[in-house]
Design an enzyme around this catalytic site. Structure first.
Site, short mmCIF file in Angstrom:
data_model
loop_
_atom_site.label_atom_id
_atom_site.label_comp_id
_atom_site.label_asym_id
_atom_site.label_seq_id
_atom_site.Cartn_x
_atom_site.Cartn_y
_atom_site.Cartn_z
N LEU A 21 -8.26 -7.89 -8.70
CA LEU A 21 -8.53 -6.46 -8.52
C LEU A 21 -7.36 -5.62 -8.96
CD1 LEU A 21 -10.30 -6.48 -5.04
CD2 LEU A 21 -11.35 -6.20 -7.28
N GLY A 22 -6.15 -6.11 -8.75
CA GLY A 22 -5.00 -5.32 -9.14
C GLY A 22 -3.72 -5.90 -8.62
N ALA A 23 -2.63 -5.23 -8.91
CA ALA A 23 -1.31 -5.68 -8.50
C ALA A 23 -0.43 -4.48 -8.25
CB ALA A 23 -0.69 -6.58 -9.58
N GLY A 24 0.56 -4.66 -7.43
CA GLY A 24 1.49 -3.58 -7.12
C GLY A 24 2.79 -4.14 -6.62
N GLY A 25 3.61 -3.29 -6.07
CA GLY A 25 4.92 -3.70 -5.62
C GLY A 25 4.91 -4.69 -4.48
N MET A 26 3.78 -4.74 -3.73
CA MET A 26 3.72 -5.64 -2.58
C MET A 26 3.07 -6.98 -2.91
SD MET A 26 5.20 -4.11 -0.16
CE MET A 26 4.73 -5.22 1.15
N VAL A 29 -3.98 -8.54 -5.42
CA VAL A 29 -5.21 -8.56 -4.64
C VAL A 29 -6.32 -9.11 -5.51
CG1 VAL A 29 -6.87 -7.20 -3.34
CG2 VAL A 29 -4.45 -6.61 -3.27
N ASP A 137 -1.53 6.43 8.88
CA ASP A 137 -1.68 6.79 7.46
C ASP A 137 -3.13 7.09 7.12
OD1 ASP A 137 -0.57 7.36 5.00
OD2 ASP A 137 -0.79 5.32 4.24
#
Length: 548
Positions: A21-26, A29, A137
């Site tokens: 689904l995607g990727a990021g700094g953490m 997914v 949040d």
């Protein structure tokens, strides 16, 4: 959604991966299925964080807190392994757009939808607060819209209010500017559930008016307005304005309790309002199509030798985070056969009852794979992961590429055009772009049948083929600016403008350099955005002038 690359696992725990689904700094997914056929989102944290024992403790605690959160209006944590070599967590996958993307694509929501939205979220917060937790949040990207009601997601930065050990750095605010409560910003005393009520009020104001109640062009301006200025509630009137204004009181003690707010918004309960039909027609269609397309996804084949088990620290695919990068082989491999184009779900494709988030696999022939580059039209994000653990200011993963396109899309065979826009035959000079294309167009896009954020296309008046005539700007589902494409016209007539797009200076690192043969098609009051990039999922969307 992007295909799995060499070196990525084919299973994590008991879940077979469908794609990334995607990727990021953490971390990364993945969309996956359980052995029983349930569609889930599996988040694998960055190996760097796995080496940090403090992070492991935070991850373990927040997973435990998220497991305690239940109820009709949240996405459940289904499974997790905080002690794996690389920790992971699986949550129920929510087949619906984020509130921010829905409003950007379809405009402000009707009042009855806003009331139902507020009642469902208030009931969710009442359940969360009863457990001694504060979400911290609540914002449009953490609210998803489904046929069965709203979902409040991402409890990754929620923490137990009765805890004596702080899991956040002293002096660091946790939340999102413009939706944080004043006490979160100034750090005055304990942050309680009243902070979530303030954020809920800001979310409802945005849903009802299309603009945030504390607008600003920088984080500093937003934070100042939240603390010192009154909210801008626009055209909100009557009881809804009164309720939203009460939520946005500067004094935490003056805000209503979530249970009280829920009863006033929906006296018979949020469930009754949802059952009566709560989403406007265009959103019902969007959500339905997304859910139906999930049924067509096939698990990845198990040919990779690293097909299962915990993700190793040495796996290149999980050691480098950010956009997918095609590996450079020693010997160039043959080009993969593009996957067959799927038609959009026809209008007469009927499914009885409500669409469930627990979907099962259908037997279909194996679909060819192939890596995919990220372009401006597919650097996408989704907030559909409940336990996205965040640190400090609550940074979320960029997730969820998606978008449609079927055999009827004219982008499948773009017309031939020269690189410079000069005439290909006949000796005529560059054509003028019709004035009807000029202006700013905005709306939601999809790719490979899944939500892909918002696209804004600006066409300047007086442009000609062979010249730069405008730009395209993409915002992900979380509301973050991603990519800018500069558009050069290659052909134009009264109905269709064909452009070549190249990376603009404001683009983030995940954007590719160019896309050719992008079509902009006028039809009534809409501008249809059609990309011919099959490897990117053939992004497509209907844009309206000014986003209305």
């Amino acid at each position: 959604m992007q295909p799995l690359e060499a070196g990525e696992p084919r299973t994590i725990g008991a879940y077979r991966l469908l794609g990334r689904l995607g990727a990021g700094g953490m971390g990364r997914v993945y969309l996956a299925r359980s052995e029983g056929g349930r569609t889930v989102a599996v988040k694998v944290v960055h190996p760097h964080f796995a080496l940090d024992e403090q992070f492991r403790a935070r991850f373990r605690r927040e997973v435990e807190a998220a497991r305690r959160v239940g109820g009709a209006w949240t996405a459940p944590v289904l499974d997790a392994d905080p002690d794996a070599p690389v920790p992971w967590v699986a949550t129920g996958f929510v087949a619906g757009p984020a509130l921010g993307a829905a409003v950007a694509g379809h405009g402000p929501l009707p009042q009855h939808t806003v009331r139902t939205l507020g009642a469902g979220l208030a009931e969710a917060l009442a359940a969360v607060h009863a457990l001694g937790l504060v979400h911290r949040d609540v914002k449009p990207s953490n609210v998803l819209l489904t046929l069965d009601g709203p979902r409040l997601i991402d409890f990754g930065i929620a923490r137990a209010t009765d805890s004596t050990a702080s899991l956040t750095t002293t002096g660091v605010s946790v939340g999102s500017p413009g939706y944080m409560a004043p006490e979160q910003i100034v750090g005055s005393g304990e942050v309680t559930g009243a902070a979530d009520v303030f954020s809920l009020g800001a979310v409802l104001a945005y849903a009802a008016t299309g603009t945030a109640p504390f607008p600003g062009d920088s984080s500093a301006a937003l934070l100042y307005k939240v603390v010192h200025e009154e909210p801008e509630l626009g055209a909100l009137t009557g009881e809804l304005r009164e309720l939203v204004g009460g939520c946005l009181a500067k004094d935490p003690s003056a805000r209503p309790a979530p249970a009280v707010l829920a009863r006033r918004l929906a006296p018979a309960g949020a469930g009754a309002s949802v059952a009566a039909g709560w989403l406007p027609g265009p959103l019902v269609e969007q959500v339905s199509r997304t859910a139906v397309r999930l049924l067509d996804l096939e698990p990845a084949s198990g040919e990779d030798p690293l097909a299962s088990g915990p993700v190793p620290f040495t796996s290149q695919a999980l050691g480098v985070f950010g956009p997918p990068i095609d590996p450079v082989p020693a010997t160039p491999p043959p080009m993969p056969t593009p996957p067959p184009r799927q038609a959009a779900a026809p209008a007469d494709r009927k499914r009885g009852g409500r669409l469930s988030l627990s979907v099962t696999t259908r037997d279909e022939s194996e679909r060819p794979g192939g890596s995919r580059k990220v372009s401006c039209t597919v650097a996408l994000a989704v907030a559909g992961v409940l336990a996205a653990v965040t640190v400090g200011a609550g940074v979320l993963l960029d997730l969820f590429p998606g978008g449609g396109g079927g055999p009827d899309d004219t982008a499948a065979q773009p017309p031939a055009s020269s690189e410079t826009g000069a005439p290909t035959d006949g000796g005529t000079g560059p054509a003028e772009v019709p004035k009807t294309f000029a202006g700013t167009w905005e709306g939601s896009i999809t790719a490979a049948g899944l939500p892909a954020g918002t696209m804004k296309v600006t066409i300047e008046p007086g442009g000609r083929t062979g010249e730069q005539v405008g730009k395209a700007e993409q915002t992900d589902i979380l509301g973050n600016f991603i990519c800018e494409d500069l558009l050069t016209a290659t052909s134009a007539d009264a109905r269709t403008l064909v452009v070549d797009a190249r990376r603009g200076p404001r683009s983030k690192g995940m954007c590719s350099e160019s896309t050719k043969g992008l079509r902009l098609e006028l039809s009534g009051g809409t501008l249809r955005y059609v990309s011919a990039d099959a490897r990117a999922g053939n992004p497509v969307g209907d844009l309206t002038r000014g986003g209305r």
